[in-house]
Motif scaffolding. Structure first.
Motif, PDB file in Angstrom:
ATOM      1  N   ALA A   1       0.863  -1.295   0.151  1.00 47.51           N
ATOM      2  CA  ALA A   1       0.058   0.032   0.149  1.00 47.51           C
ATOM      3  C   ALA A   1       0.960   1.388  -0.064  1.00 47.51           C
ATOM      4  O   ALA A   1       2.066   1.434   0.686  1.00 47.51           O
ATOM      5  CB  ALA A   1      -0.852  -0.010   1.271  1.00 47.51           C
ATOM      6  N   SER A   2       0.309   2.212  -0.621  1.00 52.55           N
ATOM      7  CA  SER A   2       1.197   3.583  -0.808  1.00 52.55           C
ATOM      8  C   SER A   2       0.208   4.651  -0.656  1.00 52.55           C
ATOM      9  O   SER A   2      -1.030   4.539  -0.684  1.00 52.55           O
ATOM     10  CB  SER A   2       1.894   3.684  -2.110  1.00 52.55           C
ATOM     11  N   LYS A   3       0.677   5.682  -0.662  1.00 52.14           N
ATOM     12  CA  LYS A   3       0.113   6.863  -0.240  1.00 52.14           C
ATOM     13  C   LYS A   3      -0.915   7.226  -1.372  1.00 52.14           C
ATOM     14  O   LYS A   3      -1.799   7.508  -1.791  1.00 52.14           O
ATOM     15  CB  LYS A   3       0.640   8.402  -0.241  1.00 52.14           C
ATOM     16  N   GLY A   4       0.024   6.698  -3.028  1.00 48.08           N
ATOM     17  CA  GLY A   4      -0.947   6.897  -4.011  1.00 48.08           C
ATOM     18  C   GLY A   4      -2.437   5.877  -4.095  1.00 48.08           C
ATOM     19  O   GLY A   4      -3.159   6.391  -4.644  1.00 48.08           O
ATOM     20  N   SER A   5      -1.912   4.597  -3.740  1.00 53.20           N
ATOM     21  CA  SER A   5      -3.274   3.924  -3.746  1.00 53.20           C
ATOM     22  C   SER A   5      -4.306   4.074  -2.904  1.00 53.20           C
ATOM     23  O   SER A   5      -5.353   3.961  -3.163  1.00 53.20           O
ATOM     24  CB  SER A   5      -2.618   2.228  -3.276  1.00 53.20           C
ATOM     25  N   TRP A   6      -3.745   4.575  -1.748  1.00 52.62           N
ATOM     26  CA  TRP A   6      -4.879   5.426  -0.637  1.00 52.62           C
ATOM     27  C   TRP A   6      -5.741   6.509  -1.356  1.00 52.62           C
ATOM     28  O   TRP A   6      -6.724   6.510  -1.317  1.00 52.62           O
ATOM     29  CB  TRP A   6      -4.246   5.747   0.597  1.00 52.62           C
ATOM     30  N   ILE A   7      -4.992   7.369  -1.825  1.00 50.39           N
ATOM     31  CA  ILE A   7      -5.565   8.379  -2.679  1.00 50.39           C
ATOM     32  C   ILE A   7      -6.520   8.020  -3.615  1.00 50.39           C
ATOM     33  O   ILE A   7      -7.675   8.493  -3.725  1.00 50.39           O
ATOM     34  CB  ILE A   7      -4.608   9.646  -3.101  1.00 50.39           C
ATOM     35  N   GLU A   8      -6.451   7.041  -4.623  1.00 49.33           N
ATOM     36  CA  GLU A   8      -7.157   6.518  -5.450  1.00 49.33           C
ATOM     37  C   GLU A   8      -8.479   6.013  -4.736  1.00 49.33           C
ATOM     38  O   GLU A   8      -9.312   6.066  -5.380  1.00 49.33           O
ATOM     39  CB  GLU A   8      -6.348   5.494  -6.325  1.00 49.33           C
ATOM     40  N   LEU A   9      -8.153   5.067  -3.868  1.00 52.85           N
ATOM     41  CA  LEU A   9      -9.327   4.473  -3.249  1.00 52.85           C
ATOM     42  C   LEU A   9     -10.205   5.604  -2.621  1.00 52.85           C
ATOM     43  O   LEU A   9     -11.487   5.537  -2.618  1.00 52.85           O
ATOM     44  CB  LEU A   9      -8.867   3.670  -1.962  1.00 52.85           C
ATOM     45  N   LEU A  10      -9.641   6.687  -1.962  1.00 50.89           N
ATOM     46  CA  LEU A  10     -10.450   7.601  -1.368  1.00 50.89           C
ATOM     47  C   LEU A  10     -11.180   8.471  -2.451  1.00 50.89           C
ATOM     48  O   LEU A  10     -12.299   8.754  -2.494  1.00 50.89           O
ATOM     49  CB  LEU A  10      -9.678   8.819  -0.648  1.00 50.89           C
ATOM     50  N   ARG A  11     -10.525   8.401  -3.605  1.00 50.91           N
ATOM     51  CA  ARG A  11     -11.213   9.205  -4.656  1.00 50.91           C
ATOM     52  C   ARG A  11     -12.518   8.540  -5.300  1.00 50.91           C
ATOM     53  O   ARG A  11     -13.486   9.247  -5.377  1.00 50.91           O
ATOM     54  CB  ARG A  11     -10.447   9.512  -5.958  1.00 50.91           C
TER      55      ARG A  11
END
Length: 248
Positions: free
Chosen positions: A169-179
């Motif tokens: 998991a990365s900040k990028g994957s988290w942001i995509e999930l939040l979006r």
């Protein structure tokens, strides 16, 4: 700013250390500017707007230093943790963390002043305190930390820290999930460190906006000098967003 204020659903995500709060020698001495926290709270209560704090700190530790309440969303451990769900380690992941913890503790014996942070999904070598006392020893410890085998798992070398993770998991994957969760039509992400670059890289700029705090190469389109400038940006964005929603 006007385009972000007018987007149908805006998600504002910010890192904590080096973005909301200046770096501190001790992990829990970091303090965010109250105006930045007020701006996040204002954003979170504005119609069609999501506000989030996404940090390398684990969720419990992040809440200790970032005293904002729901509906602000939290992401911890570089995206491995979310305030809306719980996750668990597999035996393989736990074994990896146990091994890295033992190796980091050996480095701490070699380099007094080096510290370890225990996170649910990471083990982190912290050298900021040692760096302030003995910069040469901190450099040597940093190089020694880089020699530790990540064993196929992610390793991130940041500012005076080396983090060994048991998750991809990365900040990028988290942001995509939040979006996806909030159906955001634009995402703003503020960050300062190399660990934030995965977040900047998933943005589509425009309509999204990456905001880099401080120096260094970055995929973000906007650069701000320091945490004070980040606070000013968040305050201005909160005002613009609230005004735009009120006029609808």
């Amino acid at each position: 700013m006007a385009a972000l204020a007018d987007t149908p659903h805006l998600a504002v995500v910010t890192d904590f250390d080096g973005t909301l709060a200046p770096f501190a020698a001790s992990i829990y001495e970091a303090e965010a500017d109250p105006r930045a926290l007020e701006a996040l709270t204002a954003l979170s209560t504005t119609a069609d707007t999501t506000a989030a704090v996404l940090s390398g700190r684990h969720l419990e530790g992040l809440r200790r230093v970032c005293p904002v309440q729901e509906p602000v969303v939290f992401g911890g451990s570089h995206g491995a943790e979310s305030s809306w769900q719980s996750t668990a380690l597999s035996p393989q992941m736990q074994a990896h963390l146990d091994a890295k913890e033992a190796e980091i503790r050996k480095l701490m014996e070699r380099f007094p002043g080096a510290e370890i942070e225990i996170k649910p999904f990471q083990r982190v070598l912290h050298l900021r305190k040692l760096e302030l006392k003995d910069p040469d020893a901190a450099k040597a410890a940093y190089q020694a930390g880089l020699q530790l085998d990540p064993a196929g798992f992610p390793r991130t070398a940041g500012k005076s820290v080396i983090e060994f993770s048991a998750t991809t998991a990365s900040k990028g994957s988290w942001i995509e999930l939040l979006r996806e969760r909030v159906d955001a039509t634009a995402v703003v992400f503020l960050g300062d460190d190399v660990t934030d670059e995965s977040g900047f890289r998933v943005l589509v700029q425009p309509p999204d906006l990456g905001v880099k705090i401080g120096e260094g190469e970055t995929a973000a389109r906007l650069r701000l000098a320091d945490t004070a400038a980040a606070t000013q940006f968040l305050v201005a964005l909160a005002h613009a967003r609230a005004t735009a929603r009120a006029e609808r």
